[in-house]
Design a protein around this motif. Structure first.
Motif, PDB file in Angstrom:
ATOM      1  N   ARG A 116     -29.787   6.070 -25.687  1.00  0.00           N
ATOM      2  CA  ARG A 116     -30.705   4.938 -25.786  1.00  0.00           C
ATOM      3  C   ARG A 116     -30.476   4.133 -27.052  1.00  0.00           C
ATOM      4  NH1 ARG A 116     -34.524   6.456 -21.505  1.00  0.00           N
ATOM      5  NH2 ARG A 116     -34.431   8.699 -21.301  1.00  0.00           N
TER       6      ARG A 116
ATOM      7  N   SER B  23     -41.550  24.103 -25.863  1.00  0.00           N
ATOM      8  CA  SER B  23     -41.411  22.688 -25.531  1.00  0.00           C
ATOM      9  C   SER B  23     -40.552  21.996 -26.572  1.00  0.00           C
ATOM     10  CB  SER B  23     -42.778  22.020 -25.432  1.00  0.00           C
ATOM     11  OG  SER B  23     -43.178  21.526 -26.683  1.00  0.00           O
ATOM     12  N   ALA B  26     -37.194  22.569 -25.501  1.00  0.00           N
ATOM     13  CA  ALA B  26     -36.917  21.768 -24.315  1.00  0.00           C
ATOM     14  C   ALA B  26     -36.647  20.330 -24.706  1.00  0.00           C
ATOM     15  CB  ALA B  26     -38.092  21.844 -23.349  1.00  0.00           C
ATOM     16  N   ALA B  30     -33.446  18.243 -24.094  1.00  0.00           N
ATOM     17  CA  ALA B  30     -33.654  17.058 -23.293  1.00  0.00           C
ATOM     18  C   ALA B  30     -33.001  15.832 -23.878  1.00  0.00           C
ATOM     19  CB  ALA B  30     -35.146  16.816 -23.167  1.00  0.00           C
ATOM     20  N   CYS B  31     -32.852  15.805 -25.186  1.00  0.00           N
ATOM     21  CA  CYS B  31     -32.358  14.587 -25.801  1.00  0.00           C
ATOM     22  C   CYS B  31     -30.901  14.317 -25.475  1.00  0.00           C
ATOM     23  CB  CYS B  31     -32.563  14.621 -27.301  1.00  0.00           C
ATOM     24  SG  CYS B  31     -34.271  14.259 -27.679  1.00  0.00           S
ATOM     25  N   ALA B  34     -25.442  13.290 -26.335  1.00  0.00           N
ATOM     26  CA  ALA B  34     -25.154  12.207 -27.258  1.00  0.00           C
ATOM     27  C   ALA B  34     -26.114  12.253 -28.439  1.00  0.00           C
ATOM     28  CB  ALA B  34     -25.257  10.873 -26.547  1.00  0.00           C
ATOM     29  N   PHE B  63     -38.637   8.796 -28.182  1.00  0.00           N
ATOM     30  CA  PHE B  63     -37.397   9.304 -27.569  1.00  0.00           C
ATOM     31  C   PHE B  63     -37.031   8.513 -26.326  1.00  0.00           C
ATOM     32  CE2 PHE B  63     -38.882  13.168 -29.859  1.00  0.00           C
ATOM     33  CZ  PHE B  63     -37.851  13.208 -30.783  1.00  0.00           C
ATOM     34  N   THR B  64     -37.936   7.621 -25.918  1.00  0.00           N
ATOM     35  CA  THR B  64     -37.619   6.693 -24.834  1.00  0.00           C
ATOM     36  C   THR B  64     -37.984   5.296 -25.314  1.00  0.00           C
ATOM     37  OG1 THR B  64     -39.824   7.020 -23.889  1.00  0.00           O
ATOM     38  CG2 THR B  64     -38.062   8.368 -22.987  1.00  0.00           C
ATOM     39  N   ALA B  68     -35.843   4.420 -29.169  1.00  0.00           N
ATOM     40  CA  ALA B  68     -35.461   5.811 -28.940  1.00  0.00           C
ATOM     41  C   ALA B  68     -34.438   6.317 -29.957  1.00  0.00           C
ATOM     42  CB  ALA B  68     -34.919   5.971 -27.522  1.00  0.00           C
ATOM     43  N   GLU B  69     -33.459   5.473 -30.294  1.00  0.00           N
ATOM     44  CA  GLU B  69     -32.400   5.953 -31.168  1.00  0.00           C
ATOM     45  C   GLU B  69     -32.913   6.206 -32.586  1.00  0.00           C
ATOM     46  OE1 GLU B  69     -29.835   7.192 -30.125  1.00  0.00           O
ATOM     47  OE2 GLU B  69     -28.774   7.534 -31.997  1.00  0.00           O
ATOM     48  N   GLU B  99     -42.816  15.273 -29.986  1.00  0.00           N
ATOM     49  CA  GLU B  99     -43.433  14.561 -28.864  1.00  0.00           C
ATOM     50  C   GLU B  99     -42.949  13.114 -28.860  1.00  0.00           C
ATOM     51  OE1 GLU B  99     -45.177  15.372 -26.300  1.00  0.00           O
ATOM     52  OE2 GLU B  99     -45.738  17.443 -26.745  1.00  0.00           O
TER      53      GLU B  99
ATOM     54  N   SER C 287     -43.564  16.501 -22.472  1.00  0.00           N
ATOM     55  CA  SER C 287     -43.540  17.559 -23.486  1.00  0.00           C
ATOM     56  C   SER C 287     -42.582  18.666 -23.086  1.00  0.00           C
ATOM     57  CB  SER C 287     -44.942  18.163 -23.664  1.00  0.00           C
ATOM     58  OG  SER C 287     -45.856  17.173 -24.055  1.00  0.00           O
ATOM     59  N   ALA C 290     -37.163  15.848 -20.169  1.00  0.00           N
ATOM     60  CA  ALA C 290     -36.833  14.531 -20.713  1.00  0.00           C
ATOM     61  C   ALA C 290     -36.738  13.463 -19.631  1.00  0.00           C
ATOM     62  CB  ALA C 290     -35.513  14.597 -21.473  1.00  0.00           C
TER      63      ALA C 290
END
Lengths: 290, 424, 324
Positions: A116, B23, B26, B30-31, B34, B63-64, B68-69, B99, C287, C290
């Motif tokens: 992103r 979490s 996670a 999730a990130c 990259a 993170f979105t 995000a970056e 979060e 949480s 993603a």
């Protein structure tokens, strides 16, 4: 504003309008044929920009992206129409809603795949310099955008008026059930139309990539631009998309510098005004309002 | 409000807390590859002789969406710091709960509530966007939650304001980034007094931050005897910058002061070079985000000659910065940016204050006093908090983009020492 | 009123009252849980979104008017409640709610006067475009709305000397107003007016032939929906004590729209269930994973494709089958 500045601003406005035309053409085509406003159009556009980014990073070939992105996104459209949209044939509103879900998925997957970060694509070699206009520099790429937009309009017009596909599309816009009754494979026609519309969105993503940044959220920003253009110009006709972008591009440009405090709202105000005065949009065949 | 009075049951490990800890892992996974090539800063608790109770940090980052970056960068710095410290601060094993604030104050407020009530964090850090910081300010203050702001630079967050509008300082809120005054006023004064610039035209993003930056630059510049000849504003997220740059070129003041960041900065700089502004004698200046690493890596030499002010540059010549840049590059194979530095210093401040109170965060006033007195060598130079406002006192560097061995970098050309926000 | 109640048997009525009481008292009986207040805050936001979704369903589900700009009235209500309280220096809840209803319904009247002349997809685009215009105004009018910095300093909601500012009290307030809105929407749907709206969706031409002024009917529904959305906005402002431009943004409209469709349009509880599911995916799931946005998109696609009647509709079918 001096006359020289006014001329340069007019060029800016026309080239922005040309970009908007490339962006809106596919949306207008799909609507004209299928009565579906493809709200995933912005996501297709975004995908086009990100594919351009990858192609330019790997090969340095902008022109390869210009071919590859529309082909890939067209293929995606060719899959999507029969797999998803066709199941809802005749339920136009549900088809529109479906495209909202598709755009959520595509935009999120782009973020997961490409990351992103904000990105940018350099101008392609040969079009990265400036030429002198009225004693000042002007970027060649923006002139290329104008030429490309004009050429695309001409090509689309020729296809529309002179070819068999064009004849089918014209007939389909008039009366799709009748066309089906005459033995035309309407499924194939719709799939191809949707694919072409998606490919055009991808094409817009490629052309715009060097000019505008590439970032999460660009899909919604440009979807709204393209909606305004087609609504102002008149839904479902090629000439409507041309008229809409020819008005909105320069209006946005001059509005930004003449009335900066209204820059955000200006194009929506124009849209409301046009609809009040001409419910079909400038050149539309369908009355939006009764 | 009394959300945070559950200290007595804080260290009871419940299923819920276990979930929260996992979490964090996670979120790291999730990130994506990259974002985090090395998922190191997770909640791994190393068995040692006699570790203190776990320290839980809530990091609220984007993170979105469009920032995000920035969030990823700040997370990398946090993880790296913890990795270097063996995941322990003042002998307390550290758990970080990340979060996503999704650039929406409603989401930010909800996640803050989660930190306070569900995760029961010992302290909170993060927040990129100023409106989110403003939105959660009162909740944090009421909950007596210690919060280290590591980016949002809105002036009001560390000032006394009428009716606390749009925000105001809190004894529980510290900031390791900057105030918009700090990155805008000093360069204005510097231009008028040191650089001998007589006239400036301003062109900023038309939102809270851009307008604050323009106003603070203007007051610094005019106080030093300079004159503002005019200004222009562009809405946030303006797609096409050519009309604005055309307009700038149509007026005669050669020095332009700008505040733009991210995509806007990229589009602006590209339009600037396309219209041949440097050749026509125009000079691009601005607050440092205009040419920060995230922008510079995309526009490269097109930003050549741009003069900006910021409290850090990747080229800054001091031992701490060298060590930081090296370690970051080694870990992630990329250069750190200012956002990473802000998060890094947030962790440093927390670490030192914790050591001062011997890891005891239960006495809030003592911990606040410890934070107020931390002084350390940051990658940006000497760092300390202004006790009055909890905003950092820091040097501002005047930086010029130069192309060195094919790479565009911000080089230091001047310095305004020990800049303090005038807030009281 | 009596006619409606006569049809409701006593046992289901008791169950409804019990459910309502359970909802309103949630913060009390959940208090022993770990993270009860966090759960309360999520549930509160779900109820606020549910109000917005209920307002939207009056248009989508009843009258067949797919608005993609409902955030405009939501945001207008939020700003109106916040600004009225601050400018008039009053904590009075009724004043805040009144201002929210007034401003959001006036805005809906102005926009609706143009928008309701369009139908279907055109209506969808027009409402989206007008909402963007309202967003632009909110962003730009810094002196009134605080612009991008947001509007802070929303005063506490007070009613008859009761302070609804604490998180629990605020939840009670939101829950009660939610139930009132639910009751009003239920009454509207079962009224002649509500049936006329459904007639509008089913066959507008026939309604016109029957002598209805369909444009006025649509406009009244649009204004009504705007007012209810405004109430939701006011509650949002009180919940956060802050209003941001996000509250007028297109994302809120999409959230509400997705809620209505996932939960089930033209059913009373559909939008409520939808709002709960959507906020669970959007706020709780990130949480842990993603790709929550992808999940939301996929769930939405599945419901549009395969279960257009939504969760509530599916449940109804399943219930009918079980009984058969």
């Amino acid at each position: 504003m001096t006359p020289e500045t006014a001329v340069v601003q007019a060029l800016n406005g026309i080239s922005f309008g040309a970009l908007l035309f490339i962006l809106a053409a596919g949306l207008s085509l799909i609507f004209g044929m299928m009565d579906v406003v493809n709200l995933a159009h912005g996501a297709f556009y975004m995908l086009g920009a990100y594919i351009t980014l990858s192609v330019v990073q790997r090969t340095g070939q902008f022109w390869l992206a210009l071919v590859l992105a529309p082909v890939l996104i067209g293929a995606l459209g060719l899959l999507m129409e029969p797999l998803l949209l066709r199941r809802l044939r005749g339920r136009h509103l549900d088809q529109v809603l479906l495209t909202i879900g598709v755009s959520l998925v595509i935009a999120d997957l782009i973020g997961l795949t490409w990351g992103r970060e904000i990105r940018s694509v350099p101008f392609p070699a040969g079009l990265d310099h400036a030429i002198t206009i009225l004693g000042g520099d002007y970027p060649v790429y923006r002139l290329f955008v104008i030429a490309f937009g004009a050429a695309l309009a001409v090509v689309l017009a020729i296809v529309h008026r002179r070819t068999r596909v064009g004849a089918l599309i014209r007939a389909g816009v008039q009366d799709a059930p009748m066309l089906a009754a005459l033995g035309v494979d309407i499924d194939r026609l719709f799939a191809v139309t949707f694919a072409i519309g998606a490919a055009l969105a991808g094409l817009a993503g490629v052309i715009a990539a060097p000019v505008f940044g590439i970032y999460p959220g660009m899909d919604v920003d440009y979807l709204i631009y393209s909606l305004v253009v087609v609504v102002v110009g008149g839904l479902g006709t090629l000439s409507g998309a041309v008229a809409g972008s020819a008005l909105i591009g320069p209006a946005d440009t001059f509005g930004k510098v003449l009335v900066p405090q209204f820059a955000l709202a200006l194009i929506f105000a124009i849209m409301a005004l046009v609809l009040l005065l001409r419910p079909t949009g400038l050149l539309g065949r369908i009355r939006i309002a009764r | 409000m009394d959300e945070n009075n559950g200290a007595e049951r804080r260290y009871r490990l419940t299923r819920r807390q276990f979930l929260a800890a996992s979490s964090a892992a996670a979120a790291i996974a999730a990130c994506g590859p990259a974002a985090t090539p090395n998922p190191s800063g997770a909640a791994t608790v190393e068995p040692t002789a006699s570790p203190g109770p776990a320290l839980k940090i809530g990091q609220l980052l984007p993170f979105t969406k469009v920032y995000a970056e920035l969030g990823n960068s700040m997370k990398r710095a946090t993880d790296l710091y913890l990795k270097q410290k063996g995941n322990k601060l003042a002998n307390r094993p550290v758990t970080v709960v990340y979060e996503d604030e999704a650039n929406d104050p409603v989401v930010g407020a909800q996640k803050t509530q989660k930190f306070i009530d569900s995760d029961r964090v010992d302290l909170m850090m993060g927040i990129v966007a100023t409106p989110i910081a403003y939105a959660v300010r009162n909740a944090i203050d009421a909950a007596k939650l210690i919060f280290i702001e590591t980016n949002a630079g809105g002036n009001a967050l560390t000032r006394t304001t009428t009716n606390c509008t749009p925000s105001c300082k809190s004894k529980y809120i510290f900031r390791t980034s900057f105030s918009s005054y700090q990155i805008s006023y000093p360069i204005g004064e510097y231009f008028a007094t040191q650089k001998g610039v007589k006239e400036v035209f301003t062109f900023v993003a038309d939102y809270g931050f851009g307008n604050e930056s323009a106003a603070d630059f203007t007051s610094g510049f005019t106080k030093g005897g300079g004159k503002i000849t005019g200004g222009l504003k562009a809405p946030l997220g303006s797609a096409d910058f050519l009309p604005y740059v055309t307009q700038i070129k149509a007026q005669n003041t050669k020095d332009i002061y700008s505040f733009f960041s991210g995509t806007d900065a990229i589009n602006y700089i590209k339009a600037w070079t396309q219209l041949g502004m440097p050749a026509a004698g125009y000079k691009m200046n601005g607050a440092g985000f205009l040419t920060e690493q995230d922008v510079l890596k995309e526009v490269k030499e097109q930003a050549n000659g741009a003069t900006t002010s910021l409290f850090w540059a990747v080229t800054l010549d001091n031992a701490e910065n060298k060590a930081f840049v090296d370690a970051y590059q080694k870990e992630y194979s990329l250069l750190p940016d200012v956002f990473a530095v802000q998060a890094w210093d947030g962790m440093q401040a927390v670490d030192l204050a914790l050591q001062a109170v011997k890891g005891d965060t239960s006495n809030k006033d003592a911990f606040i006093a410890a934070l107020e007195s931390v002084k350390f060598k940051s990658p940006r130079g000497d760092f300390e908090f202004d006790k009055e406002t909890h905003n950092p006192i820091q040097d501002m560097y005047i930086r010029e983009v130069k192309v060195q061995s094919g790479q565009a970098v911000n080089t230091i050309v001047g310095k305004v020492a020990r800049v303090t926000d005038p807030g009281k | 009123m009596s006619g409606v109640f006569a049809r409701v048997r006593i046992l289901p009525l008791l169950a409804v009252f019990a459910a309502a009481a359970l909802l309103v008292t949630f913060p009390i009986w959940s208090a022993p849980w770990e993270g009860s207040r966090y759960a309360t805050s999520i549930l509160r936001d779900m109820l606020v979104l549910a109000i917005l979704a209920l307002s939207l369903d009056l248009l989508v589900g009843s009258a067949g008017m797919p608005s993609l700009g409902q955030s405009a009235y939501f945001g207008a209500g939020a700003y109106a409640a916040a600004i009225a309280g601050q400018r008039l220096g009053s904590d009075d809840l009724l004043l805040g709610l009144g201002a929210a209803i007034l401003v959001s319904s006036l805005l809906a009247l102005a926009i609706g006067a143009v928008a309701v002349r369009a139908a279907g997809i055109f209506f969808l685009m027009l409402t989206l475009a007008f909402a963007q215009m309202v967003f632009a105004v909110a962003f730009q009018a810094v002196d009134i709305t605080g612009g991008s910095n947001g509007f802070s300093g929303v005063r506490r909601p007070m009613l008859f000397g009761l302070d609804f500012n604490g998180p629990d009290a605020l939840f009670h307030l939101v829950a009660v107003i939610f139930l009132v809105v639910l009751l009003i929407v239920w009454r509207i749907r079962s009224s002649t007016y509500g049936r006329a709206l459904v007639g509008l969706r089913e066959n507008e031409r026939r309604m016109r032939a029957l002598g209805y002024d369909t444009t006025r009917l649509k406009l009244s529904a649009f204004v009504l929906a705007g007012a209810i959305a405004g109430v939701g906005g006011a509650l949002q402002a009180y919940s956060l004590r802050f209003v941001s431009t996000n509250d007028v943004g297109v994302a809120r409209s999409v959230e509400a729209f997705v809620s209505v469709l996932i939960g089930g349009a033209s059913s009373l509880l559909g939008p409520v269930v939808g709002a709960i599911v959507v906020l669970f995916i959007e706020r709780v799931m990130p949480s842990y994973i993603a790709f929550a946005e992808t999940v939301l998109g996929l769930v939405f696609i599945i419901f549009v494709l395969a279960a257009r009647q939504g969760i509530v509709g599916l449940a109804r079918v399943a219930y009918a089958r079980a009984r058969a």
